[in-house]
Motif scaffolding. Structure first.
Motif, PDB file in Angstrom:
ATOM      1  N   PHE A  60       0.847  -1.184   0.000  1.00  0.00           N
ATOM      2  CA  PHE A  60       0.000   0.000   0.000  1.00  0.00           C
ATOM      3  C   PHE A  60       0.883   1.235   0.000  1.00  0.00           C
ATOM      4  O   PHE A  60       1.998   1.224   0.515  1.00  0.00           O
ATOM      5  CB  PHE A  60      -0.910   0.017   1.229  1.00  0.00           C
ATOM      6  CG  PHE A  60      -1.882  -1.127   1.283  1.00  0.00           C
ATOM      7  CD1 PHE A  60      -3.063  -1.075   0.574  1.00  0.00           C
ATOM      8  CD2 PHE A  60      -1.597  -2.264   2.033  1.00  0.00           C
ATOM      9  CE1 PHE A  60      -3.959  -2.135   0.612  1.00  0.00           C
ATOM     10  CE2 PHE A  60      -2.476  -3.320   2.077  1.00  0.00           C
ATOM     11  CZ  PHE A  60      -3.668  -3.261   1.360  1.00  0.00           C
ATOM     12  N   ASP A  61       0.352   2.307  -0.558  1.00  0.00           N
ATOM     13  CA  ASP A  61       1.075   3.579  -0.519  1.00  0.00           C
ATOM     14  C   ASP A  61       0.956   4.248   0.835  1.00  0.00           C
ATOM     15  O   ASP A  61       1.878   4.956   1.274  1.00  0.00           O
ATOM     16  CB  ASP A  61       0.533   4.519  -1.609  1.00  0.00           C
ATOM     17  CG  ASP A  61       0.733   3.946  -3.000  1.00  0.00           C
ATOM     18  OD1 ASP A  61       1.899   3.679  -3.358  1.00  0.00           O
ATOM     19  OD2 ASP A  61      -0.269   3.762  -3.705  1.00  0.00           O
ATOM     20  N   ALA A  62      -0.178   4.029   1.490  1.00  0.00           N
ATOM     21  CA  ALA A  62      -0.404   4.620   2.804  1.00  0.00           C
ATOM     22  C   ALA A  62      -1.359   3.729   3.590  1.00  0.00           C
ATOM     23  O   ALA A  62      -2.235   3.068   3.009  1.00  0.00           O
ATOM     24  CB  ALA A  62      -0.973   6.032   2.686  1.00  0.00           C
ATOM     25  N   ILE A  63      -1.183   3.723   4.901  1.00  0.00           N
ATOM     26  CA  ILE A  63      -2.040   2.918   5.791  1.00  0.00           C
ATOM     27  C   ILE A  63      -2.459   3.783   6.967  1.00  0.00           C
ATOM     28  O   ILE A  63      -1.613   4.421   7.613  1.00  0.00           O
ATOM     29  CB  ILE A  63      -1.298   1.671   6.322  1.00  0.00           C
ATOM     30  CG1 ILE A  63      -0.946   0.729   5.176  1.00  0.00           C
ATOM     31  CG2 ILE A  63      -2.146   0.944   7.366  1.00  0.00           C
ATOM     32  CD1 ILE A  63      -0.102  -0.474   5.617  1.00  0.00           C
ATOM     33  N   PHE A  64      -3.763   3.793   7.240  1.00  0.00           N
ATOM     34  CA  PHE A  64      -4.254   4.371   8.485  1.00  0.00           C
ATOM     35  C   PHE A  64      -4.339   3.251   9.516  1.00  0.00           C
ATOM     36  O   PHE A  64      -5.033   2.254   9.322  1.00  0.00           O
ATOM     37  CB  PHE A  64      -5.625   5.011   8.295  1.00  0.00           C
ATOM     38  CG  PHE A  64      -6.289   5.361   9.599  1.00  0.00           C
ATOM     39  CD1 PHE A  64      -5.648   6.175  10.526  1.00  0.00           C
ATOM     40  CD2 PHE A  64      -7.544   4.856   9.920  1.00  0.00           C
ATOM     41  CE1 PHE A  64      -6.250   6.488  11.739  1.00  0.00           C
ATOM     42  CE2 PHE A  64      -8.145   5.166  11.123  1.00  0.00           C
ATOM     43  CZ  PHE A  64      -7.499   5.982  12.035  1.00  0.00           C
ATOM     44  N   LEU A  65      -3.645   3.444  10.604  1.00  0.00           N
ATOM     45  CA  LEU A  65      -3.531   2.418  11.633  1.00  0.00           C
ATOM     46  C   LEU A  65      -4.124   2.941  12.929  1.00  0.00           C
ATOM     47  O   LEU A  65      -3.779   4.042  13.379  1.00  0.00           O
ATOM     48  CB  LEU A  65      -2.055   2.064  11.839  1.00  0.00           C
ATOM     49  CG  LEU A  65      -1.702   0.885  12.742  1.00  0.00           C
ATOM     50  CD1 LEU A  65      -2.239  -0.420  12.153  1.00  0.00           C
ATOM     51  CD2 LEU A  65      -0.186   0.798  12.905  1.00  0.00           C
ATOM     52  N   MET A  66      -5.024   2.167  13.520  1.00  0.00           N
ATOM     53  CA  MET A  66      -5.559   2.558  14.814  1.00  0.00           C
ATOM     54  C   MET A  66      -5.517   1.378  15.778  1.00  0.00           C
ATOM     55  O   MET A  66      -5.546   0.225  15.358  1.00  0.00           O
ATOM     56  CB  MET A  66      -6.979   3.116  14.698  1.00  0.00           C
ATOM     57  CG  MET A  66      -8.033   2.175  14.209  1.00  0.00           C
ATOM     58  SD  MET A  66      -9.652   2.997  14.206  1.00  0.00           S
ATOM     59  CE  MET A  66      -9.871   3.348  15.946  1.00  0.00           C
ATOM     60  N   ARG A  67      -5.419   1.704  17.050  1.00  0.00           N
ATOM     61  CA  ARG A  67      -5.279   0.677  18.082  1.00  0.00           C
ATOM     62  C   ARG A  67      -6.646   0.289  18.641  1.00  0.00           C
ATOM     63  O   ARG A  67      -7.339   1.116  19.229  1.00  0.00           O
ATOM     64  CB  ARG A  67      -4.405   1.209  19.231  1.00  0.00           C
ATOM     65  CG  ARG A  67      -4.168   0.217  20.352  1.00  0.00           C
ATOM     66  CD  ARG A  67      -3.424   0.861  21.503  1.00  0.00           C
ATOM     67  NE  ARG A  67      -4.291   1.709  22.305  1.00  0.00           N
ATOM     68  CZ  ARG A  67      -5.005   1.301  23.364  1.00  0.00           C
ATOM     69  NH1 ARG A  67      -4.963   0.036  23.729  1.00  0.00           N
ATOM     70  NH2 ARG A  67      -5.751   2.141  24.042  1.00  0.00           N
ATOM     71  N   PRO A  68      -7.060  -0.978  18.488  1.00  0.00           N
ATOM     72  CA  PRO A  68      -8.257  -1.428  19.200  1.00  0.00           C
ATOM     73  C   PRO A  68      -8.037  -1.269  20.697  1.00  0.00           C
ATOM     74  O   PRO A  68      -6.939  -1.544  21.203  1.00  0.00           O
ATOM     75  CB  PRO A  68      -8.361  -2.913  18.800  1.00  0.00           C
ATOM     76  CG  PRO A  68      -7.604  -3.015  17.510  1.00  0.00           C
ATOM     77  CD  PRO A  68      -6.482  -2.035  17.630  1.00  0.00           C
ATOM     78  N   PRO A  69      -9.036  -0.803  21.442  1.00  0.00           N
ATOM     79  CA  PRO A  69      -8.817  -0.454  22.848  1.00  0.00           C
ATOM     80  C   PRO A  69      -8.351  -1.615  23.712  1.00  0.00           C
ATOM     81  O   PRO A  69      -7.722  -1.396  24.749  1.00  0.00           O
ATOM     82  CB  PRO A  69     -10.189   0.073  23.305  1.00  0.00           C
ATOM     83  CG  PRO A  69     -11.160  -0.403  22.279  1.00  0.00           C
ATOM     84  CD  PRO A  69     -10.411  -0.510  20.998  1.00  0.00           C
ATOM     85  N   GLN A  70      -8.638  -2.846  23.295  1.00  0.00           N
ATOM     86  CA  GLN A  70      -8.257  -3.982  24.129  1.00  0.00           C
ATOM     87  C   GLN A  70      -6.812  -4.421  23.908  1.00  0.00           C
ATOM     88  O   GLN A  70      -6.314  -5.304  24.603  1.00  0.00           O
ATOM     89  CB  GLN A  70      -9.196  -5.175  23.870  1.00  0.00           C
ATOM     90  CG  GLN A  70      -9.010  -5.852  22.505  1.00  0.00           C
ATOM     91  CD  GLN A  70      -9.789  -5.204  21.386  1.00  0.00           C
ATOM     92  OE1 GLN A  70     -10.229  -4.061  21.515  1.00  0.00           O
ATOM     93  NE2 GLN A  70      -9.986  -5.919  20.300  1.00  0.00           N
ATOM     94  N   ILE A  71      -6.103  -3.806  22.966  1.00  0.00           N
ATOM     95  CA  ILE A  71      -4.731  -4.223  22.652  1.00  0.00           C
ATOM     96  C   ILE A  71      -3.747  -3.185  23.175  1.00  0.00           C
ATOM     97  O   ILE A  71      -3.720  -2.051  22.714  1.00  0.00           O
ATOM     98  CB  ILE A  71      -4.538  -4.411  21.129  1.00  0.00           C
ATOM     99  CG1 ILE A  71      -5.548  -5.419  20.582  1.00  0.00           C
ATOM    100  CG2 ILE A  71      -3.118  -4.887  20.836  1.00  0.00           C
ATOM    101  CD1 ILE A  71      -5.468  -5.594  19.086  1.00  0.00           C
TER     102      ILE A  71
END
Length: 283
Positions: A60-71
């Motif tokens: 991918f050229d870009a990735i939006f990454l977010m943290r699930p609250p349980q991790i």
């Protein structure tokens, strides 16, 4: 650009996809069950499980990454990112003040992204207005109140739509900042914030401060797990004993406009807020 959006069915992920729509990019939504994903037309679902650190084996050229609250463990994020080219731009949804609080899970994930050598932007928002429609919604619906051990804590309230538009700018290269704090500089306690919401949406919510023992008993009685209780205390109790974060105007510079006020947000979400207020409230 080929852009992957994780957490694509959540408040922020959906708003990011909306912000990116119509710009000519190929959009991919990272979900755990692609066969049953409810997504907008033109968005391709792909399997992503951040708890396991697994994702699609494509670049991918870009990735939006977010943290699930349980991790809280950063290791799955390292596994997930290992297959990507280091030129891939990683835009991570962090939290305001993560750069000074290395103990936060968000700060540890930021460190992984930096250490792996990715081009990146850490988007660090203040307090989500949408918490009134998500984590705080059950108590608003049940009793018409916010019940938290927040005392007179004043928070900088920001909307998911503004956060998502900053994220979209970072993903597409409209900003090349390595970090952006999304904060307005306007701080409101829960009493003031709910008064603004009530004026704009025609609701009658109230804030009832809780003692720490009282909140713990209440949360456990309502079936809240200890992990989520920890998150709630991190957001609403521990900040009472630290210096307030300052707003830098970075998000306004990226967007070229002021951030949305809680009054405007409440007017835009009046239907959902009134639906909560219309429940049979019991104190």
């Amino acid at each position: 650009m080929d852009i992957l959006v994780t957490g694509a069915t959540g408040n922020v992920g959906r708003a990011v996809l909306t912000a990116l729509a119509g710009q000519g990019h190929r959009l991919f939504a990272g979900v755990r069950d692609p066969a049953h994903a409810d997504l907008a037309e033109g968005v391709t679902p792909v399997h992503v499980d951040l708890a396991e650190g697994t994702g699609p084996q494509q670049a991918f050229d870009a990735i939006f990454l977010m943290r699930p609250p349980q991790i809280a463990d950063p290791a799955p994020f390292r596994r997930f990112l290992e297959a990507q080219r280091r030129a891939t731009r990683i835009v991570f949804l962090s939290v305001q003040g993560a750069e000074r609080r290395g103990y936060l899970p968000h700060a540890k994930i930021e460190a992984v992204i930096r250490d792996m050598g990715f081009a990146h932007c850490f988007v660090r928002p203040a307090y989500f207005m949408e918490n009134l429609l998500t984590t705080l919604a059950p108590e608003l619906k049940r009793a018409g109140r916010v019940y938290l051990p927040a005392g007179r804590l004043a928070l900088d309230w920001v909307s998911a739509r503004d956060i998502a538009q900053v994220i979209a700018a970072a993903l597409t290269g409209a900003t090349d900042r390595a970090s952006v704090t999304v904060a307005s500089g306007r701080r409101l306690g829960f009493t003031e914030a709910l008064a603004a919401v009530n004026r704009a949406a025609g609701t009658g919510f109230r804030y009832q401060p809780a003692s720490l023992p009282g909140y713990l008993r209440h949360a456990r009685a309502r079936g809240m797990g200890w992990g989520m209780i920890g998150v709630m205390l991190l957001l609403h109790f521990l900040p009472r004993f630290s210096r307030p974060e300052t707003a830098s105007g970075e998000a306004e510079a990226v967007l070229g406009r002021p951030l949305e006020t809680i009054e405007d947000w409440a007017g835009r979400n009046a239907g959902a807020l009134r639906a909560l207020a219309g429940a049979d409230a019991r104190a």
